[in-house]
Design an enzyme around this catalytic site. Structure first.
Site, mmCIF file in Angstrom:
data_model
loop_
_atom_site.group_PDB
_atom_site.id
_atom_site.type_symbol
_atom_site.label_atom_id
_atom_site.label_comp_id
_atom_site.label_asym_id
_atom_site.label_seq_id
_atom_site.Cartn_x
_atom_site.Cartn_y
_atom_site.Cartn_z
ATOM 1 N N LYS A 177 0.868 -1.191 0.000
ATOM 2 C CA LYS A 177 0.000 0.000 0.000
ATOM 3 C C LYS A 177 0.896 1.230 0.000
ATOM 4 C CE LYS A 177 -3.390 2.518 2.884
ATOM 5 N NZ LYS A 177 -4.332 2.445 4.022
ATOM 6 N N ASP A 217 -3.110 10.216 3.488
ATOM 7 C CA ASP A 217 -4.488 9.733 3.610
ATOM 8 C C ASP A 217 -5.313 10.727 4.428
ATOM 9 O OD1 ASP A 217 -6.841 8.325 3.795
ATOM 10 O OD2 ASP A 217 -6.041 6.715 5.070
ATOM 11 N N LYS A 256 -11.104 12.264 7.570
ATOM 12 C CA LYS A 256 -10.729 11.726 8.885
ATOM 13 C C LYS A 256 -11.062 12.709 9.986
ATOM 14 C CE LYS A 256 -7.015 8.533 7.967
ATOM 15 N NZ LYS A 256 -7.839 7.355 8.315
ATOM 16 N N ASP A 289 1.300 6.463 5.438
ATOM 17 C CA ASP A 289 0.374 5.478 4.873
ATOM 18 C C ASP A 289 0.930 4.780 3.625
ATOM 19 O OD1 ASP A 289 -1.994 4.205 5.492
ATOM 20 O OD2 ASP A 289 -3.242 5.501 4.246
ATOM 21 N N ASP A 318 -12.482 6.591 3.101
ATOM 22 C CA ASP A 318 -11.304 6.382 3.960
ATOM 23 C C ASP A 318 -10.866 4.917 3.974
ATOM 24 O OD1 ASP A 318 -9.255 7.105 5.584
ATOM 25 O OD2 ASP A 318 -10.477 7.431 7.390
ATOM 26 N N ARG A 337 -7.530 -0.872 0.710
ATOM 27 C CA ARG A 337 -7.917 -2.156 0.118
ATOM 28 C C ARG A 337 -8.259 -1.999 -1.357
ATOM 29 N NH1 ARG A 337 -12.453 -2.819 4.581
ATOM 30 N NH2 ARG A 337 -10.732 -1.839 5.707
HETATM 31 N N1 BES Z 1 -4.590 4.427 6.692
HETATM 32 C C1 BES Z 1 -5.742 4.099 7.430
HETATM 33 C C2 BES Z 1 -5.463 3.086 8.545
HETATM 34 C C3 BES Z 1 -4.568 3.537 9.671
HETATM 35 C C4 BES Z 1 -5.120 4.079 10.825
HETATM 36 C C5 BES Z 1 -3.205 3.352 9.601
HETATM 37 C C6 BES Z 1 -4.290 4.461 11.865
HETATM 38 C C7 BES Z 1 -2.377 3.724 10.644
HETATM 39 C C8 BES Z 1 -2.931 4.275 11.771
HETATM 40 C C9 BES Z 1 -6.796 3.469 6.510
HETATM 41 O O1 BES Z 1 -6.821 3.940 5.223
HETATM 42 C C10 BES Z 1 -8.129 3.782 7.107
HETATM 43 O O2 BES Z 1 -8.496 4.936 7.128
HETATM 44 N N2 BES Z 1 -8.818 2.768 7.602
HETATM 45 C C11 BES Z 1 -10.074 2.928 8.226
HETATM 46 C C12 BES Z 1 -10.947 1.775 7.778
HETATM 47 C C13 BES Z 1 -12.401 1.936 8.104
HETATM 48 C C14 BES Z 1 -12.976 3.169 7.427
HETATM 49 C C15 BES Z 1 -13.132 0.677 7.683
HETATM 50 C C16 BES Z 1 -9.870 2.936 9.734
HETATM 51 O O3 BES Z 1 -8.942 2.266 10.231
HETATM 52 O O4 BES Z 1 -10.586 3.652 10.410
HETATM 53 ZN ZN ZN Z 2 -5.006 4.618 4.490
HETATM 54 MN MN MN Z 3 -7.964 5.687 4.982
#
Ligand code: BES
Ligand code: ZN
Ligand code: MN
Length: 466
Positions: free
Chosen positions: A230, A235, A242, A254, A313, A317
Site C-alpha cells: 500500500k 491519507d 478523517k 500510509d 477512507d 484495500r
Molecule cells: N490508513 C488508514 C489506517 C490507519 C489508521 C493506519 C491508523 C495507521 C494508523 C486506513 O486507510 C483507514 O483509514 N482505515 C479505516 C478503515 C475503516 C474506514 C473501515 C480505519 O482504520 O478507520
Molecule cells: Zn489509508
Molecule cells: Mn484511509
C-alpha cells in the site's frame, strides 16, 4: 561474565585501565541495554570512550536491545564505534542491525548537517555481516521514504526513488501511469483525487542469475514471491474526511507498505538468493478534492469485480486489490504477500509490537511467526472468519469494500476478507502493519515516526526459501 580472556587483557593494556575495577565501580545489573561510559584519558585529554553494555540473558531480543541502546547513544555523532563480537551468526546479525537502527535519525533542519556514526564490528561471521549490512541499509531506505513529508513524496517522486534504487542494484523496473493504468480501477479512483501528478503503479523485479542465465522461462523450479505494498502518500480520508483531525497527521506514513516492498527487494538484490521476487507498489494520494471519489460511487477493480464505495477512507484495500489481482493474473506467484497500513483496528487487540498476519496456510503462518521473533519484526496469526463475509455484500455491485456498519466489529479482518477476493487460488499472506509501521516515540530499535517494519521479516523469510 568477564573472565580475563586474552582479548580483555589486550583491551586493558591498550587503554591502560582495569576493566574489573571499572565494572566493580558501576556494579551493573546486566539488564539488556544498560549502558555505562568509561572515558579514556591520554595525557589528561579524553581520547576515547569505552561503553559497557548489558546483554541480559543473551537472547536475540537482548542482543537487539543492547545494539539499539548503543546506537541511540552515539546517534547524531560522527564517531566510529568499534565492537568485538565473539557471538554466533544470529546474535551478530541482530546486534549489528540494531546498532544502525538505534542510531537512525532524519530531519530537514538547515542549521546542522545530520552526522552519522560508523560502526565497525570485529567478528568471524562474514555471512551474518553481509546480511546485516544489506538489511540495515534497506530499513534505513524504507524509513527515509516514510519520514519524507507528503508535499515532497507524491506518487511520481516515490516512483523516481524506486527507479534510482533499481538502477543502482541492477533490478528491472516499470512505472505505469495515466492511460496505462485504466484497468486498475481502485488505484485510479483513489489517486485521481490528486490528479497532479496522479497515481503510479510500480513493478520492480529481481531475477536470480540462475534463471537469467538459463533464459528459459519456467525451466527452473525457483519459487516466485510477489509482494504488494500500500502506497498512499497521504491519507486525508478523502470525502469521508478523517476526524478528529489529530488522526490525520500520522497519515504521511500510509505508504509504509510500499516503502517496505522497495526496501525488501533492495536487500534481496544485494544478497542474491535463488528466489524470484517481484515488488508491486500501489502509489496514490487519498485527497479531499473536486476530483475525489464519492461514497455511493461504483468502481471496477482489475479483475472485473464491481465495488460500491461506502467510505472513501477505506482506500487502502481498493489500491491493493488491483495489485493482488494483477499479480494473480500476470505473474504466477508461488507466494502472494501484501503489506499495508490498512486499519486502525489492527492495533486494538494487538497493540503496536505485532503486525496482524492473515493467511489460510497454517504452516506458513508458523514459519513467519518464528522468523518474526528472530528478526524483531513480529507477527501474530489472525483468523479469517468466513461468517463475516456477508458484511461485504452490496445491493448495487458485486461487493462493498468497507463492511456494513456495526454488523460485526473486527475491522482488520473484514479488510483481510475483502483482499482475499482478489488473490485467486494463490498462497496468500496479508500483513496489516497499521500499528507496527509507525512509532509514537523513540523506543528500542524504533525511532519516532516510520519504523521500516517488514523489511527484516520479509528478507529473512525470502532467504529461508532459497
Ligand atoms: N490508513 C488508514 C489506517 C490507519 C489508521 C493506519 C491508523 C495507521 C494508523 C486506513 O486507510 C483507514 O483509514 N482505515 C479505516 C478503515 C475503516 C474506514 C473501515 C480505519 O482504520 O478507520
Ligand atoms: Zn489509508
Ligand atoms: Mn484511509
Amino acid at each position: 561474565m568477564v573472565g580475563k580472556s586474552s582479548l580483555i587483557s589486550s583491551i586493558e593494556k591498550y587503554f591502560e585501565i582495569n576493566l574489573l575495577d571499572e565494572i566493580a565501580f558501576f556494579s551493573p545489573s546486566g539488564k539488556a541495554g544498560e549502558l555505562y561510559e568509561i572515558p579514556v584519558l591520554h595525557d589528561d585529554v579524553e581520547m576515547d570512550r569505552i561503553y559497557l553494555v548489558g546483554l541480559g540473558d543473551q537472547s536475540l531480543k537482548d542482543f537487539r536491545a543492547a545494539g539499539a541502546a548503543l546506537g541511540r547513544k552515539v546517534r547524531g555523532k560522527a564517531l566510529n564505534l568499534v565492537t568485538v563480537l565473539a557471538s554466533k551468526k544470529f546474535e551478530v546479525k541482530a546486534h549489528a542491525i540494531s546498532l544502525v537502527l538505534g542510531a537512525y535519525t532524519w530531519n530537514l533542519k538547515t542549521s546542522a548537517p545530520v552526522e552519522i556514526p560508523t560502526f565497525t564490528i570485529a567478528t568471524e561471521e562474514d555471512l551474518a555481516m553481509a546480511e546485516a549490512n544489506a538489511i540495515a541499509a534497506s530499513v534505513v531506505l524504507t524509513r527515509d521514504l516514510i519520514h519524507t513529508p507528503s508535499n515532497i513524496k507524491n506518487p511520481l517522486w516515490i516512483a523516481q526513488e524506486a527507479k534510482k534504487v533499481a538502477t543502482s542494484k541492477g533490478l528491472t523496473i516499470r512505472v505505469l501511469s495515466g492511460k496505462e493504468i485504466t484497468k486498475f480501477g481502485g488505484l485510479v479512483a483513489v489517486g485521481m483525487s490528486s490528479p497532479d501528478p496522479g497515481p503510479r503503479f510500480v513493478e520492480v523485479s529481481y531475477i536470480p542469475k540462475k534463471i537469467s542465465q538459463s533464459k528459459i522461462k519456467g525451466a527452473t523450479a525457483l519459487p516466485h514471491v510477489v509482494i504488494v505494498g500500500k502506497g498512499i502518500t497521504y491519507d486525508t480520508g478523502g470525502v469521508s474526511l478523517k476526524r478528529p483531525y489529530d488522526l490525520m497527521a500520522p497519515m504521511k506514513s500510509d505508504m509504509a507498505g510500499s516503502a517496505a516492498v522497495l526496501g525488501t527487494i533492495a536487500a534481496i538484490a544485494d544478497l542474491q538468493p535463488n528466489v524470484r521476487v517481484t515488488g508491486l507498489m500501489m502509489l496514490a494520494e487519498n485527497a479531499l478534492s473536486g476530483t475525489a471519489q464519492r461514497p455511493s460511487d461504483v468502481i471496477t477493480q482489475y479483475n472485473g469485480t464491481t465495488v460500491e464505495i461506502i467510505n472513501t477512507d477505506s482506500e487502502g484495500r481498493l489500491v491493493l486489490a488491483d495489485g493482488l489481482a494483477y499479480a494473480d493474473k500476470k505473474l504466477d506467484p508461488d507466494y502472494l504477500v501484501d503489506i499495508a497500513t490498512l486499519t486502525g483496528a489492527a492495533t486494538l487487540g494487538l497493540g503496536r509490537q505485532y503486525a496482524a498476519m492473515y493467511t489460510r496456510d497454517n504452516k506458513l503462518a508458523r514459519e513467519l511467526s518464528e522468523i518474526g521473533e528472530i528478526s524483531g519484526d513480529r507477527v501474530w496469526h489472525m483468523p479469517l472468519v468466513d461468517e463475516y463475509f456477508d458484511s461485504l455484500e452490496s445491493d448495487v455491485a458485486d461487493l462493498n469494500h468497507n463492511g456494513k456498519k456495526r454488523k460485526y466489529s473486527g475491522g482488520s479482518l473484514i479488510g483481510a476478507l475483502y483482499l482475499e477476493q482478489f488473490v485467486g487460488e494463490r498462497k496468500w499472506i496479508h500483513l496489516d502493519i497499521a500499528g507496527t509501521g509507525r512509532s509514537d516515540a523513540d523506543s528500542g530499535e524504533n525511532p519516532k515516526g516510520g519504523t521500516g517494519y517488514g523489511v527484516r521479516l520479509l528478507v529473512d523469510w525470502i532467504l529461508s526459501l532459497s
